[in-house]
Design an enzyme around this catalytic site. Structure first.
Site, PDB file in Angstrom:
ATOM      1  N   SER A 168       0.138  -1.336  -0.300  1.00 43.71           N
ATOM      2  CA  SER A 168       0.007   0.067  -0.195  1.00 43.71           C
ATOM      3  C   SER A 168       1.151   1.648   0.129  1.00 43.71           C
ATOM      4  O   SER A 168       0.816   2.159  -0.834  1.00 43.71           O
ATOM      5  CB  SER A 168      -0.651  -0.048   0.896  1.00 43.71           C
ATOM      6  OG  SER A 168      -0.263   0.057   2.576  1.00 43.71           O
ATOM      7  N   LYS A 169       2.026   1.389   0.929  1.00 42.90           N
ATOM      8  CA  LYS A 169       2.884   2.523   0.438  1.00 42.90           C
ATOM      9  C   LYS A 169       3.487   2.470  -1.074  1.00 42.90           C
ATOM     10  O   LYS A 169       4.072   3.624  -0.950  1.00 42.90           O
ATOM     11  CB  LYS A 169       4.279   2.113   1.399  1.00 42.90           C
ATOM     12  CG  LYS A 169       3.682   1.942   2.838  1.00 42.90           C
ATOM     13  CD  LYS A 169       3.623   2.962   3.316  1.00 42.90           C
ATOM     14  CE  LYS A 169       2.865   2.502   5.470  1.00 42.90           C
ATOM     15  NZ  LYS A 169       2.711   4.471   5.492  1.00 42.90           N
ATOM     16  N   ILE A 170       3.952   1.528  -1.381  1.00 43.65           N
ATOM     17  CA  ILE A 170       4.500   0.923  -2.637  1.00 43.65           C
ATOM     18  C   ILE A 170       2.722   2.013  -4.150  1.00 43.65           C
ATOM     19  O   ILE A 170       3.271   3.128  -4.232  1.00 43.65           O
ATOM     20  CB  ILE A 170       4.596  -0.127  -3.397  1.00 43.65           C
ATOM     21  CG1 ILE A 170       5.294  -0.149  -2.765  1.00 43.65           C
ATOM     22  CG2 ILE A 170       4.674   0.207  -4.999  1.00 43.65           C
ATOM     23  CD1 ILE A 170       6.287  -1.532  -3.131  1.00 43.65           C
ATOM     24  N   GLU A 181       3.988   9.234   5.397  1.00 45.31           N
ATOM     25  CA  GLU A 181       4.325   9.297   5.973  1.00 45.31           C
ATOM     26  C   GLU A 181       5.723   9.535   6.119  1.00 45.31           C
ATOM     27  O   GLU A 181       5.785   9.645   7.175  1.00 45.31           O
ATOM     28  CB  GLU A 181       4.341   7.378   6.973  1.00 45.31           C
ATOM     29  CG  GLU A 181       4.459   7.351   8.101  1.00 45.31           C
ATOM     30  CD  GLU A 181       4.473   6.049   8.588  1.00 45.31           C
ATOM     31  OE1 GLU A 181       4.402   5.152   7.473  1.00 45.31           O
ATOM     32  OE2 GLU A 181       5.002   5.527   9.398  1.00 45.31           O
TER      33      GLU A 181
END
Ligand code: ATP
Ligand code: MG
Ligand code: MN
Length: 470
Positions: A168-170, A181
């Site tokens: 999900s960060k990617i 973040e």
């Protein structure tokens, strides 16, 4: 040769092609059809892939199909390879679970993304959340051979070590060009202090947190706390002289080295070009020759992995005589360091450990090699003043020279997975001071770096492809 091919084509791409000699073209032209490729494979290593990926007449021109007896007989060769190789743990693959079975070149096509994930990793590491830090570190170490975009991101989720959270960060990075973040971490005052503190040689995350907890925030605070002024590094050199051999091998870096680290932090933050690494190596070996003949050495670390600039210099030293070499190397570390110190080349000794017998149960993470973590400065010449550099000297008996070279070449993640591979897949224990079979503690003595890989049933990976860390 594989090496030559890899100068032009990524190995992972080559594996998806059929790479043949020009004779294939001639014979195919002569026979009026595309011949099976296997026996024309240009590289022995790629025989299977070449046979498997061979184009047939059907794929090129469906109008010309029509089996005849001659193609059938040729097909026999391809038949056995028509199925893709099973996804086992053998063979180098970019999506292999272990970093020691993946190629990791210095340049990564997803540098921006990796740098953002590294901020998350750093934050977790500084806060002592080691498991979280490790999972980000693992994610960073998985090379995706192309820039990640919204079109291929689904392939990323199939890679090892990319869980839901990292995925999900990617995704966020692909959509917005940054990870929110990371932005708040970078703006966090505590994060900034902890980052600053840990750039000081000798201060790790837990010391940094303690310093922060006692109210310190800036370098100036640290200088007051440790009673150091940035310009007193020569004085520190002097005060360290009577004590310089006292560093304890078990308690890690002593207080003294934090003082030195602090006084020299600006110099240590300057990276070292390859030419100076070589010059320092030459200077060390020049002195070594005078106290012991027949020694051999390798510059390991980031330099060996092809980095343009290094943060320190790592030199592994041994003796070429397999029989008497062990004795020749014993005690040599302290002897050489003393000589370099007397010559004014080594200015500080941050840590000096002596040889401990090879212990198959090795409970500590320190290997049993003799080593010295020092500060080195080339003598100035032609008005050119050199800066202080960190220099690690590692001494290995001839029979463990190559394990020491492999162990000190890195990168960190590569080494971590090499140990894990040895343990989980090979029932062996690997570290810089040797390879041991677990069930009976049998020691192995590889005679070359290639043999280290062979003993562990790993495919050869050139040092320049062991850059599994950022
Ligand atoms: P750079 O020095 O440019 O930051 P590097 O990869 O050379 O990059 P180092 O910290 O010098 O980083 O470490 C080189 C390698 O030596 C590491 O990959 C690690 O595997 C090994 N190493 C470092 N310290 C130790 C140690 N105390 N014991 C065993 N191996 C170590
Ligand atoms: Mg290094
Ligand atoms: Mn080092």
């Amino acid at each position: 040769m594989r090496k030559r091919l890899e100068r032009h084509v990524d190995w992972n791409i080559a594996r998806r092609k059929a790479i043949v000699t020009p004779q294939w073209l001639r014979d195919s032209a002569d026979s009026g059809q595309l011949l099976p490729c296997g026996k024309y494979a240009a590289l022995g290593d790629l025989y299977q892939e070449t046979a498997q990926n061979c184009p047939d007449d059907n794929t090129l021109d469906s109008s010309k199909k029509g089996p005849d007896s001659s193609t059938e007989s040729h097909d026999e060769e391809t038949q056995s390879f028509t199925h893709p190789a099973p996804k086992s743990d053998t063979g180098i693959r970019h999506d292999h679970r272990y970093a020691c079975m993946r190629y990791a070149p210095l340049i990564c096509p997803n540098q921006g993304l990796v740098e953002q994930i590294a901020i998350l990793r750093r934050d977790r590491e500084l806060e002592g959340l080691d498991m979280q830090a490790l999972s980000y570190e693992r994610a960073i170490s998985v090379p995706f051979p192309f820039p990640i975009t919204s079109d291929n991101i689904h392939e990323v989720s199939e890679l090892p070590h990319i869980g839901k959270k990292i995925h999900s960060k990617i995704q966020e990075y692909i959509e917005h060009g940054e990870i929110s973040e990371c932005k708040s971490i970078l703006n966090d005052a505590r994060y900034q202090s902890l980052v600053d503190f840990t750039t000081v040689y000798g201060i790790g995350p837990s010391t940094a947190r303690n310093l922060y907890a006692s109210g310190l925030r800036t370098f100036e605070d640290l200088e007051k706390h440790y009673d150091v002024s940035p310009r007193t590094n020569d004085e520190i050199g002097q005060t360290s002289s009577p004590d310089y051999l006292k560093a304890s091998p078990t308690t890690g870096l002593p207080q003294l080295s934090i003082k030195v680290g602090l006084a020299l932090r600006e110099e240590f933050s300057l990276q070292i070009p390859r030419s100076e690494v070589e010059e320092i190596h030459d200077a060390v070996i020049n002195e070594l020759k005078r106290i012991r003949s027949g020694c051999v050495s390798t510059i390991a670390g980031g330099y060996r992995r092809g980095k343009d600039k290094s943060n320190d210099i790592d030199i592994v030293i041994s003796h070429k005589d397999l029989k008497s070499g062990g004795d020749q190397v014993k005690g040599l570390c302290a002897e050489l360091v003393k000589r370099l110190y007397d010559k004014g080349l080594v200015t500080h000794v941050m840590h000096l450990s002596s040889f401990r017998e090879h212990n198959a149960l090795r409970t500590s993470h320190w290997d049993s090699l003799e080593k010295a973590l020092t500060v080195f400065k080339l003598p100035h010449k032609k008005g050119q003043e050199h800066v202080h550099r960190r220099l690690d000297l590692i001494f290995a008996a001839p029979e463990v020279y190559w394990t020491a070279v492999v162990g000190w070449t890195g990168s960190r993640m590569f080494e971590r997975d090499l140990k894990l591979w040895a343990k989980q897949e090979e029932e062996k224990k690997f570290d810089s001071s040797g390879i041991t079979r677990r069930h009976d503690s049998k020691l192995y003595f590889p005679k070359s770096e290639q043999e280290v890989f062979e003993l562990l049933h790993l495919e050869w990976i050139d040092p320049t492809l062991r850059n599994a860390d950022l």
